[in-house]
Design a protein around this motif. Structure first.
Motif, PDB file in Angstrom:
ATOM      1  N   HIS A 136      50.328  69.957  36.058  1.00  0.00           N
ATOM      2  CA  HIS A 136      49.582  71.150  36.155  1.00  0.00           C
ATOM      3  C   HIS A 136      50.120  72.431  35.138  1.00  0.00           C
ATOM      4  O   HIS A 136      49.877  73.380  35.370  1.00  0.00           O
ATOM      5  CB  HIS A 136      49.347  71.564  37.460  1.00  0.00           C
ATOM      6  CG  HIS A 136      48.656  70.655  38.335  1.00  0.00           C
ATOM      7  ND1 HIS A 136      47.469  70.277  37.956  1.00  0.00           N
ATOM      8  CD2 HIS A 136      48.968  70.067  39.487  1.00  0.00           C
ATOM      9  CE1 HIS A 136      46.839  69.351  38.895  1.00  0.00           C
ATOM     10  NE2 HIS A 136      47.701  68.907  39.860  1.00  0.00           N
ATOM     11  N   ASN A 137      51.177  71.866  34.507  1.00  0.00           N
ATOM     12  CA  ASN A 137      52.004  72.757  33.507  1.00  0.00           C
ATOM     13  C   ASN A 137      51.177  72.872  32.289  1.00  0.00           C
ATOM     14  O   ASN A 137      51.365  71.976  31.238  1.00  0.00           O
ATOM     15  CB  ASN A 137      53.501  72.487  33.315  1.00  0.00           C
ATOM     16  CG  ASN A 137      54.101  73.473  32.610  1.00  0.00           C
ATOM     17  OD1 ASN A 137      53.590  74.364  32.009  1.00  0.00           O
ATOM     18  ND2 ASN A 137      55.430  73.391  32.413  1.00  0.00           N
ATOM     19  N   PRO A 138      50.579  73.899  31.895  1.00  0.00           N
ATOM     20  CA  PRO A 138      49.887  73.810  30.590  1.00  0.00           C
ATOM     21  C   PRO A 138      50.769  73.878  29.313  1.00  0.00           C
ATOM     22  O   PRO A 138      50.327  73.421  28.307  1.00  0.00           O
ATOM     23  CB  PRO A 138      48.880  75.157  30.662  1.00  0.00           C
ATOM     24  CG  PRO A 138      49.752  76.071  31.608  1.00  0.00           C
ATOM     25  CD  PRO A 138      50.051  75.084  32.712  1.00  0.00           C
ATOM     26  N   LEU A 190      44.147  73.853  28.326  1.00  0.00           N
ATOM     27  CA  LEU A 190      43.077  75.221  28.183  1.00  0.00           C
ATOM     28  C   LEU A 190      42.140  75.013  29.570  1.00  0.00           C
ATOM     29  O   LEU A 190      41.813  75.688  30.416  1.00  0.00           O
ATOM     30  CB  LEU A 190      42.135  75.276  27.213  1.00  0.00           C
ATOM     31  CG  LEU A 190      42.837  75.784  26.106  1.00  0.00           C
ATOM     32  CD1 LEU A 190      42.096  75.538  24.723  1.00  0.00           C
ATOM     33  CD2 LEU A 190      43.229  77.095  25.942  1.00  0.00           C
ATOM     34  N   LEU A 217      43.725  74.024  32.314  1.00  0.00           N
ATOM     35  CA  LEU A 217      44.843  74.504  33.159  1.00  0.00           C
ATOM     36  C   LEU A 217      44.950  75.940  33.028  1.00  0.00           C
ATOM     37  O   LEU A 217      45.026  76.796  34.035  1.00  0.00           O
ATOM     38  CB  LEU A 217      46.185  73.772  32.905  1.00  0.00           C
ATOM     39  CG  LEU A 217      46.226  72.450  33.260  1.00  0.00           C
ATOM     40  CD1 LEU A 217      47.271  71.814  32.816  1.00  0.00           C
ATOM     41  CD2 LEU A 217      46.002  72.209  34.959  1.00  0.00           C
ATOM     42  N   LYS A 218      44.844  76.824  31.832  1.00  0.00           N
ATOM     43  CA  LYS A 218      45.092  78.055  31.585  1.00  0.00           C
ATOM     44  C   LYS A 218      44.016  78.463  30.501  1.00  0.00           C
ATOM     45  O   LYS A 218      44.545  78.479  29.380  1.00  0.00           O
ATOM     46  CB  LYS A 218      46.567  78.386  31.247  1.00  0.00           C
ATOM     47  CG  LYS A 218      46.622  79.781  31.149  1.00  0.00           C
ATOM     48  CD  LYS A 218      48.229  80.057  31.007  1.00  0.00           C
ATOM     49  CE  LYS A 218      48.634  81.258  30.820  1.00  0.00           C
ATOM     50  NZ  LYS A 218      48.089  82.266  31.850  1.00  0.00           N
ATOM     51  N   ASP A 245      42.901  81.086  29.369  1.00  0.00           N
ATOM     52  CA  ASP A 245      43.434  82.246  28.230  1.00  0.00           C
ATOM     53  C   ASP A 245      44.878  81.906  27.526  1.00  0.00           C
ATOM     54  O   ASP A 245      45.543  83.003  27.109  1.00  0.00           O
ATOM     55  CB  ASP A 245      43.708  83.392  29.040  1.00  0.00           C
ATOM     56  CG  ASP A 245      44.699  83.611  30.187  1.00  0.00           C
ATOM     57  OD1 ASP A 245      45.239  82.318  30.616  1.00  0.00           O
ATOM     58  OD2 ASP A 245      44.755  84.532  30.878  1.00  0.00           O
ATOM     59  N   LEU A 246      45.275  80.799  27.455  1.00  0.00           N
ATOM     60  CA  LEU A 246      46.575  80.396  26.844  1.00  0.00           C
ATOM     61  C   LEU A 246      46.386  80.397  25.248  1.00  0.00           C
ATOM     62  O   LEU A 246      45.742  79.486  24.526  1.00  0.00           O
ATOM     63  CB  LEU A 246      47.094  78.781  27.252  1.00  0.00           C
ATOM     64  CG  LEU A 246      48.236  78.240  26.553  1.00  0.00           C
ATOM     65  CD1 LEU A 246      49.472  79.308  27.049  1.00  0.00           C
ATOM     66  CD2 LEU A 246      48.806  76.939  27.003  1.00  0.00           C
TER      67      LEU A 246
END
Length: 595
Positions: free
Chosen positions: A243-245, A272, A274-275, A277-278
Motif C-alpha cells: 500500500h506504499n504508492p 495513483l 493508492l494516492k 494526488d501523487l
C-alpha cells in the motif's frame, strides 16, 4: 508457599515478563495490579512500555501521560512519553516531553538524542545538530546519536561532514544499519554511486525486509543505469509494503526508463489508486503516454509537473491562459525547462497570436538571437532573477503547456519548417569560416549538458564518432560547446572547430545554415536544426525522451530529421555503424547532385 500478591511482587513479575517480551502476560499482571491498586503510576508507566513494545504508540502515550501526572520528578516517564509522541509523528509534543526529562536529568544522552530527532522532524537542523552533539559529549560511543548527527548534517546540506560522522559510527558498529543507510544516501549526494550502492547493499543484506532500504538502493542503481537490478528491489519493496504508492511509483519509473511503457503505465495506475494526488505519478504516466504517441492523454497529466517541480523561478497571481481568444489583453509566455524545449514549442506562438492580443515572450539568456524572425511575438523579454511585473500582462502560461492547450495529436502537430531563421548578418560571418567545398559539409555534436541527469545515456564521445570521420567526400565541423568541446584537442581528428567560438544560439543557427547536414545526439542542437529545416540525423539512446517516441526513424515534430536508435542501452557502436553506412550513400547522392 505462594508469594504474596503485593504491588511490589506483581511489578517484579510484570517487569520480568516484559524483559522476556511476553507482553500479554506482563500486561495481565499489570491489570491485576491495577485491580488491587487502582491508578498506581508505576503500573501505568509499565503498561505504557508494554504498549510501546507492541507498536501501540497512541495507547502508550495515553498511559505515559497519566503516569507523568503522578511522577512529575521521574525523567524516564517523560522520556518514554516523548518517544511515544515521536512514534505518533507529534514532534512538538515530543520536544516538550524531552525538554522536561532533560530539566530533571541534564546528562540524559537518550533524551538529548531523541530531542534532536524531534527538532529535526520540524526542520530545525542547527538545533537538532547541537542536541546530537550534546548526546555524544555525554556518551561518545552512542552509535545511534552519531548516525543521527550524520543524517541531520546530510539534510542540512553538508554531505562531507555527514560522511565523516557516519564512517565514525561504522568504525564502532560495522553492521549498524541506520549508519549504512545514511552513508549510502550521503555517497549518492556526493556523486559516489559505487560507494552508495555498497553501503545500501550491506544494509539490505542485514535487513532484507526493510522496504525503505530497498527503495533507496533501487534509486542508486537507477542513477547508474542498472535498471533490472533496481526493479528487483522495487518489486520486493512493493511486496513488503503493497500500500506504499512510492514503491509503485519507483517501479513504474524504472519500467518507463527501459521503454516498457505499457507496464509502466500499469504501475503508475497502481500508485495513483493508492494516492490519486501523487503528482510524480501523474507526471510520469503523462510522459509514458506521450512516449507511446497518445498525446491527448499525455497532455492531460502534463500539467501536474507544477506540483512537484519548479523549473520556472517565478509565480504569478494572474490567471493562466486556457486557449480562449484574448483580444485586447496581454499574454505572457515563458520558457520553462530546457533549451531544446524552447526550439520545439516555439512553433506554437504564431497560433497563440492568431487568437488575439499582445504576446510577450520571456526566454533565458542566449536564446533570443536564435529565435529572431519567429512569428507571433510582439515583445521579447529576457529571463532574470526578477519576476515580470504583473502590471505588464493580463494572462500567462508556460511555453510547454501550449501543445495541451491546442489539443495536439500526432496528426495535428504544427510541423511546417522552417519556423526559425538564422540572422543574415551573423550567417555572413560564419560563411567566411565555412569555406565553399565540393565535399559534404557536416556539423557534429556528440554531448549534451553534463549537468542533466539524462546526459550519461544520451551523450557519446568524439572517439565513438571516429568511423564517420574516415568517410571520404565529407568535411566535418564541430558544433560542440561546453566541456566536451575540448575532446578535439586530445583526439587529433580531422575536425574543424566552430562551437568553441559560439557566443549564443544565434551563432549556432547561423553556422548550421551554412552546412549540408547536422549529426547530433539528443540535445538542443537537434531541435534547432529541425526548427531551421536543416537535414539532421539524431543519435538516440535506447529509451530517449518522450518527444522522439518509440521505434520510429522519423519525427512528426521535424520533417527534416532522421533518427538512429540504439537497440541495446549504451551501444553506440552499432548505431554509428548504421549511420556511417547511410552517410556513405548520402555522400554519393550529394556528389551526384553537384556534378
Amino acid at each position: 508457599m505462594s508469594v504474596p500478591a503485593t504491588l511490589e511482587n506483581l511489578l517484579i513479575e510484570a517487569h520480568r515478563l516484559f524483559s522476556l517480551r511476553d507482553f500479554p502476560a506482563a500486561e495481565a499482571h499489570c491489570q491485576h495490579a491495577l485491580s488491587r491498586y487502582p491508578g498506581d503510576p508505576n503500573v501505568l508507566h509499565l503498561l505504557g512500555a508494554i504498549a510501546a513494545g507492541q507498536g501501540q504508540a497512541a495507547r502508550a502515550a495515553a498511559y505515559f501521560e497519566i503516569a507523568a501526572k503522578s511522577l512529575p520528578e521521574n525523567p524516564q516517564v517523560f522520556f518514554n512519553l516523548g518517544s511515544a509522541q515521536l512514534s505518533l509523528v507529534n514532534p512538538v509534543a515530543a520536544q516538550a516531553a524531552f525538554a522536561r526529562a532533560l530539566a530533571l536529568r541534564p546528562d540524559f544522552p537518550e533524551a538529548l538524542n531523541n530531542l534532536g530527532c524531534a527538532l529535526e522532524a520540524q526542520e530545525q537542523y542547527v538545533a537538532a545538530q547541537a542536541r546530537f552533539e550534546q548526546a555524544l559529549e555525554c556518551a561518545p560511543r552512542f552509535v545511534d546519536a552519531r548516525a543521527n548527527l550524520g543524517r541531520v548534517l546530510l539534510r542540512a546540506g553538508s554531505p562531507e561532514a555527514a560522511k565523516h560522522q557516519l564512517e565514525q559510527a561504522l568504525l564502532m558498529a560495522p553492521d549498524h544499519v541506520s549508519s549504512l543507510h545514511y552513508l549510502g544516501l550521503t555517497e549518492k549526494a556526493l556523486g559516489n554511486y559505487a560507494g552508495a550502492e555498497a553501503a545500501l547493499s550491506q544494509a539490505v543484506h542485514l535487513q532484507p525486509r526493510a522496504p525503505e532500504l530497498r527503495n533507496n538502493l533501487g534509486n542508486v542503481l537507477v542513477a547508474q543505469g542498472k535498471y533490472a537490478a533496481a526493479m528487483t528491489h522495487y518489486a520486493e519493496a512493493l511486496a513488503l509494503e503493497p500500500h506504499n504508492p512510492a514503491a509503485a511509483l519507483n517501479l513504474a519509473n524504472a519500467l518507463s526508463r527501459q521503454g516498457f511503457v505499457d507496464e509502466a503505465i500499469a504501475r503508475y495506475d497502481q500508485a495513483l489508486a493508492l494516492k490519486p494526488d501523487l503528482a510524480e505519478a501523474q507526471w510520469g504516466r503523462a510522459l509514458a503516454y506521450l512516449q507511446k504517441g497518445d498525446l491527448v492523454r499525455g497532455w492531460e497529466g502534463y500539467e501536474w509537473r507544477f506540483l512537484f517541480q519548479q523549473a520556472y523561478p517565478h509565480r504569478y497571481a494572474k490567471p493562466y491562459w486556457n486557449g480562449e481568444p484574448f483580444a485586447g489583453k496581454r499574454l505572457l509566455i515563458y520558457d520553462e525547462i530546457g533549451y531544446g524545449d524552447v526550439f520545439q514549442f516555439a512553433r506554437y506562438l504564431p497560433l497563440v497570436k492568431a487568437r488575439g492580443g499582445t504576446v510577450l515572450f520571456e526566454v533565458k539568456p542566449g536564446l533570443q538571437p536564435a529565435l529572431r524572425g519567429l512569428a507571433g511575438v510582439d515583445q521579447w523579454l529576457e529571463r532574470s532573477v526578477q519576476a515580470v511585473d504583473e502590471s505588464r500582462f493580463d494572462l500567462h502560461l508556460p511555453l510547454e503547456s501550449l501543445p495541451g492547450v491546442f489539443g495536439t495529436t500526432l496528426d495535428t502537430i504544427p510541423s511546417g519548417v522552417p519556423y526559425l531563421f538564422a540572422d543574415d548578418a551573423v550567417s555572413l560571418k560564419w560563411r567566411a569560416r565555412i569555406a565553399p567545398s565540393p565535399a559534404l559539409k557536416v556539423g557534429l555534436v556528440w554531448a549534451g549538458n553534463p549537468d542533466s541527469a539524462y546526459d550519461q545515456a544520451r551523450s557519446c564521445t568524439l572517439r565513438d564518432l571516429a568511423p564517420l570521420l574516415e568517410i571520404p567526400g565529407c568535411r566535418f565541423y564541430s558544433l560542440q560547446v561546453g566541456k566536451a568541446a575540448s575532446d578535439m584537442r586530445d583526439a587529433g581528428v580531422p575536425l574543424i572547430p566552430l562551437g568553441e567560438d559560439f557566443r549564443d544560439f544565434g551563432d549556432t543557427a547561423a553556422a548550421m545554415s551554412q552546412l549540408d547536414l547536422i549529426i547530433t545526439v539528443e540535445t538542443a542542437a537537434a531541435h534547432l536544426a529541425g526548427a531551421l529545416g536543416k537535414p539532421a540525423w539524431v543519435l538516440l539512446a535506447k529509451v530517449p525522451a518522450w518527444r522522439w517516441l518509440l521505434d520510429r526513424a522519423d519525427s512528426p515534430w521535424y520533417p527534416t530529421l532522421r533518427l538512429f536508435r540504439q537497440t541495446q542501452a549504451g551501444d553506440w557502436a552499432s548505431v554509428i555503424a548504421a549511420l556511417a553506412q547511410a552517410l556513405e550513400q548520402y555522400v554519393k547522392v550529394h556528389h551526384g547532385n553537384h556534378e
